[in-house]
Scaffold this active site. Structure first.
Site, PDB file in Angstrom:
ATOM      1  N   ASP A 108      -6.451  54.629  19.080  1.00  0.00           N
ATOM      2  CA  ASP A 108      -7.546  55.129  18.252  1.00  0.00           C
ATOM      3  C   ASP A 108      -7.386  54.600  16.836  1.00  0.00           C
ATOM      4  OD1 ASP A 108      -9.445  56.578  16.839  1.00  0.00           O
ATOM      5  OD2 ASP A 108      -9.129  58.405  17.991  1.00  0.00           O
ATOM      6  N   ASP A 307     -14.577  50.886  14.747  1.00  0.00           N
ATOM      7  CA  ASP A 307     -13.971  52.046  15.410  1.00  0.00           C
ATOM      8  C   ASP A 307     -13.797  51.736  16.891  1.00  0.00           C
ATOM      9  OD1 ASP A 307     -13.113  54.793  15.791  1.00  0.00           O
ATOM     10  OD2 ASP A 307     -15.076  55.137  16.702  1.00  0.00           O
TER      11      ASP A 307
END
Length: 425
Positions: A108, A307
């Protein structure tokens, strides 16, 4: 004559020393790149369990709520029944503890801390959690240690540091801990991470999570100089069962022929990888955008980020409307909607390319990164959407679907991001 002989004999040890030093350096093996295999979480699911377009849309809306929560360390709210990090995640294999226990961890880029489900965790869904009692190097994190203050939503249950977080109908809590983390052939001793002990409501993490953000608890920060604040990845298609990507840690082995754009820093969201997007092109036409749609503003959080956790690119309303309208004009077929996607077609068509332009770099998406296909039927949709109304709708998110089959290089040491085309296999 005697003086010359004395000088020669006295210099001999120095000559020998530098000769040996040269030989050592010449024969020393260069450090090989630290490379981990990236596995789409969907490869662990049956074909019937692959996320639908509705589920992808629900996941991304929840993800944007989470990204919005990073501004002031607010608790994020996720839609009830939507598993966090269950769709669109990419996994890497790691070993935690001594001896090392193999775990899958979701990477992440918009989070710093690492979490793993620990044995005895109430409500955890992982069938093989981390057996912390079997690790000789496992230690609870003391409240006085700086990592306790750096952890999100941490508190002290003297003398140990604990944490808790809430995601709508789900919440989890646990113990901040220190233990060995092994990635490929590298071992990071005394790595600070969260040991999940209780989950209520919907399970939020069936696997671990590895934070690749820019904050003090991230992998880059905790690795010190080992990876020199540099990593890259190539993401395979999340629907693929045969392709795998790679996560490459450190500057060694990174592409040399690659364009970069500068990283921007937002003090309110220091973890996120902000860049300056300057324009968007559909086919050969630059769409007409108001400057505010792409402008970077640390006060409001406006701007553009890369992201890995959001699946499909989200654009602020004016930017998305401009891209959507030009895309529809190019296709010139009857338009339908499906779930959260409002630009879908049931007839076959060839999509135009879409290019994102940044300071010093532009990325032209191949057609397979422009459209997304329904799991059932023949519906094909533009693989982009507008930011949901219930979150900070001023941030553009370049998501994993558009990053697939590209090498995305995060060179934090030099404050820049690079992108180059690469087929993951």
């Amino acid at each position: 004559m005697a003086s010359s002989s004395s000088s020669s004999s006295s210099s001999f040890p120095f000559i020998l020393f530098f000769t040996l030093l040269c030989l050592c350096k010449c024969n020393a093996s260069p450090r090989l790149p630290t490379t981990l295999t990236i596995i789409p979480i969907s490869s662990h699911l049956s074909k019937s369990s692959l996320p639908s377009l509705d589920q992808i849309d629900a996941h991304d809306k929840a993800r944007l709520i989470f990204l919005d929560s990073l501004a002031a360390k607010k608790e994020a709210t996720i839609a009830s029944g939507t598993p966090f990090h269950q769709a669109g995640s990419y996994l890497v294999k790691a070993k935690v503890g001594t001896p090392g226990q193999a775990l899958l961890m979701a990477m992440d880029t918009s989070y710093d801390a690492a979490w793993v489900p620990c044995s005895g965790c109430i409500g955890c869904s992982n069938p093989t959690p981390f057996a912390h009692k079997n690790s000789s190097s496992f230690r609870p994190l003391h409240c006085a240690m700086p990592q306790c203050r750096q952890a999100p939503n941490s508190f002290c249950a003297a003398p140990w540091c604990r944490f808790k977080a809430t995601y709508g109908a789900s919440s989890f809590e646990g113990l901040m801990s220190l233990d060995s983390l092994a990635l490929a052939d590298d071992t990071l001793p005394r790595y600070a991470f969260g040991c999940l002990r209780q989950v209520t409501g919907k399970p939020v993490l069936s696997q671990g999570l590895l934070g690749l953000g820019r904050g003090p608890l991230s992998l880059l920060s905790q690795a010190g100089n080992l990876y020199r604040n540099t990593f890259s990845y190539c993401l395979p298609s999340f629907r693929s069962s045969s392709f795998t990507g790679t996560l490459r840690l450190g500057p060694v082995g990174q592409p040399t022929r690659i364009d970069f754009t500068p990283l921007l820093t937002n003090p309110s969201r220091p973890t996120l990888y902000y860049v300056n997007m300057t324009a968007i092109r559909v086919g050969r036409r630059f769409v007409n955008l108001p400057p505010s749609a792409l402008a970077f503003d640390p006060t409001t959080g406006a701007g553009t980020i890369f992201d890995s956790g959001t699946m499909v690119t989200r654009l602020v309303a004016p930017a998305y409307a401009a891209v959507r309208d030009e895309f529809r004009k190019r296709i010139n077929l009857p338009v339908s909607s499906l779930g959260g996607y409002d630009t879908c077609f049931t007839e076959p068509f060839v999509p135009p390319t879409i290019s994102f332009h940044f300071d010093g770099m532009f990325v032209t998406l191949p057609r397979e990164n422009v459209v997304i296909h329904s799991s059932y039927g023949t519906t094909t949709c533009l693989a982009m959407a507008s930011a949901p109304d219930n979150v900070n709708s001023v941030v553009n998110v370049i998501a994993s679907y558009q990053q697939q089959n590209h090498r995305v290089l995060y060179d934090v040491a030099n404050s820049r991001i690079g992108v180059s085309r690469e087929l993951c296999s």
